[in-house]
Motif scaffolding. Structure first.
Motif, PDB file in Angstrom:
ATOM      1  N   THR A 214       0.831  -1.206   0.000  1.00 53.06           N
ATOM      2  CA  THR A 214       0.000   0.000   0.000  1.00 53.06           C
ATOM      3  C   THR A 214       0.863   1.252   0.000  1.00 53.06           C
ATOM      4  N   GLU A 215       1.915   1.251   0.830  1.00 53.55           N
ATOM      5  CA  GLU A 215       2.800   2.408   0.919  1.00 53.55           C
ATOM      6  C   GLU A 215       3.476   2.686  -0.425  1.00 53.55           C
ATOM      7  N   ALA A 216       3.840   1.607  -1.125  1.00 53.98           N
ATOM      8  CA  ALA A 216       4.511   1.746  -2.420  1.00 53.98           C
ATOM      9  C   ALA A 216       3.523   1.938  -3.568  1.00 53.98           C
ATOM     10  N   GLN A 217       2.230   1.767  -3.272  1.00 54.28           N
ATOM     11  CA  GLN A 217       1.190   1.818  -4.297  1.00 54.28           C
ATOM     12  C   GLN A 217       1.479   0.814  -5.414  1.00 54.28           C
ATOM     13  N   ALA A 218       1.927  -0.360  -4.978  1.00 53.60           N
ATOM     14  CA  ALA A 218       2.246  -1.440  -5.918  1.00 53.60           C
ATOM     15  C   ALA A 218       0.994  -2.284  -6.131  1.00 53.60           C
ATOM     16  N   TRP A 219      -0.019  -1.655  -6.691  1.00 52.05           N
ATOM     17  CA  TRP A 219      -1.309  -2.296  -6.846  1.00 52.05           C
ATOM     18  C   TRP A 219      -1.189  -3.509  -7.773  1.00 52.05           C
TER      19      TRP A 219
ATOM     20  N   SER B 267      14.345  -2.437   1.677  1.00 50.67           N
ATOM     21  CA  SER B 267      15.125  -2.486   0.440  1.00 50.67           C
ATOM     22  C   SER B 267      14.829  -3.760  -0.334  1.00 50.67           C
ATOM     23  N   ALA B 268      14.756  -4.889   0.383  1.00 49.66           N
ATOM     24  CA  ALA B 268      14.469  -6.166  -0.281  1.00 49.66           C
ATOM     25  C   ALA B 268      13.096  -6.138  -0.937  1.00 49.66           C
ATOM     26  N   PHE B 269      12.117  -5.565  -0.250  1.00 48.13           N
ATOM     27  CA  PHE B 269      10.779  -5.443  -0.814  1.00 48.13           C
ATOM     28  C   PHE B 269      10.815  -4.617  -2.094  1.00 48.13           C
ATOM     29  N   GLY B 270      11.523  -3.499  -2.061  1.00 45.07           N
ATOM     30  CA  GLY B 270      11.617  -2.649  -3.239  1.00 45.07           C
ATOM     31  C   GLY B 270      12.226  -3.372  -4.421  1.00 45.07           C
ATOM     32  N   ARG B 271      13.266  -4.155  -4.168  1.00 43.11           N
ATOM     33  CA  ARG B 271      13.896  -4.912  -5.257  1.00 43.11           C
ATOM     34  C   ARG B 271      12.946  -5.953  -5.826  1.00 43.11           C
ATOM     35  N   LEU B 272      12.200  -6.635  -4.941  1.00 42.52           N
ATOM     36  CA  LEU B 272      11.258  -7.646  -5.417  1.00 42.52           C
ATOM     37  C   LEU B 272      10.185  -7.026  -6.304  1.00 42.52           C
ATOM     38  N   VAL B 273       9.609  -5.937  -5.834  1.00 48.53           N
ATOM     39  CA  VAL B 273       8.532  -5.283  -6.585  1.00 48.53           C
ATOM     40  C   VAL B 273       9.031  -4.820  -7.948  1.00 48.53           C
ATOM     41  N   SER B 274      10.219  -4.242  -7.980  1.00 46.54           N
ATOM     42  CA  SER B 274      10.783  -3.798  -9.253  1.00 46.54           C
ATOM     43  C   SER B 274      11.049  -4.973 -10.177  1.00 46.54           C
TER      44      SER B 274
ATOM     45  N   GLN C 294       6.805  -4.006 -11.518  1.00 48.66           N
ATOM     46  CA  GLN C 294       5.942  -2.947 -11.006  1.00 48.66           C
ATOM     47  C   GLN C 294       6.703  -1.623 -10.947  1.00 48.66           C
ATOM     48  N   GLU C 295       6.093  -0.590 -11.450  1.00 43.39           N
ATOM     49  CA  GLU C 295       6.688   0.737 -11.363  1.00 43.39           C
ATOM     50  C   GLU C 295       6.175   1.422 -10.105  1.00 43.39           C
TER      51      GLU C 295
END
Length: 209
Positions: free
Chosen positions: A25-30, A184-191, A195-196
């Motif tokens: 939700t924070e990253a808006q990675a819908w 950081s790990a979450f951000g790498r996974l989402v990318s 996901q933008e």
């Protein structure tokens, strides 16, 4: 698309999905969902054969597009153990993005790092103060219980998910190195899942309130 967690404890089974959904939700990675965690004892997660077996099972779960492994560091140094377990995980996951996060000491150290944001919630005392270094003390669960009201007992399977829904992500980020590693790990996974997302982690997390 789903992130498939592999965890150590019964409390983690309920708590990590709550936390990951907050990060989503924070990253808006819908469009990203969280699978039901696969639980394995810690002694299996630090053994190559058993960990790889758990990762291969994770890949078989519906819509699995990424794998995250989370367990407590206990007495081990995350900087020493982490790269080894990460290498095993990547080998087993192949082309599927994967990350390993080791909570320094315990998951509950993240609550200690953000204890001020939990005052008055889930039996946390209104005067609760964080330790000087939230990740240094052993028995983070005991330290957390000591910050609860008189006679209260920390119950992992109920308190861990409840506190995961309530603690300040920003406060934990500022005061816990291993929580920063999770972010950081979450951000790498989402990318890696295509996901933008915008600035990650959010700039305000680093700002003292």
């Amino acid at each position: 698309m789903r992130i498939q967690p592999i965890v150590e404890g019964h409390g983690d089974v309920k708590a990590l999905p709550v936390l990951l959904r907050r990060l989503i939700t924070e990253a808006q990675a819908w469009g990203i969902e969280v699978g039901r965690p696969i639980r394995r004892p810690r002694n299996q997660l630090v053994r190559e054969t058993e960990l790889k077996r758990a990762v291969r099972l994770a890949l078989l779960q519906p819509d699995c597009c990424a794998v995250i492994v989370l367990f407590d560091g206990d007495t081990d140094c995350p900087a020493e153990l982490g790269p080894t377990v990460q290498n095993w995980t990547v080998q087993a996951a192949g082309d599927v993005p994967s990350e390993v996060v080791i909570a320094h000491r315990e998951f509950e150290a993240w609550f200690l790092a953000a204890i001020k944001s939990l005052r008055g919630q889930n039996r946390i005392r209104f005067d609760a103060q964080p330790p000087p270094d939230p990740e240094l003390p052993r028995d983070a669960k005991g330290h957390l219980e000591a910050r609860m009201g008189s006679g209260a007992t920390y119950l992992e399977t109920t308190d861990q998910p409840a506190l995961s829904a309530s603690f300040s992500l920003a406060e934990a980020y500022r005061h816990s190195r291993s929580f920063r590693k999770l972010a950081s790990a979450f951000g790498r996974l989402v990318s890696s899942m295509g996901q933008e997302i915008g600035e990650w982690p959010p700039a305000y997390w680093a700002e003292e309130g």
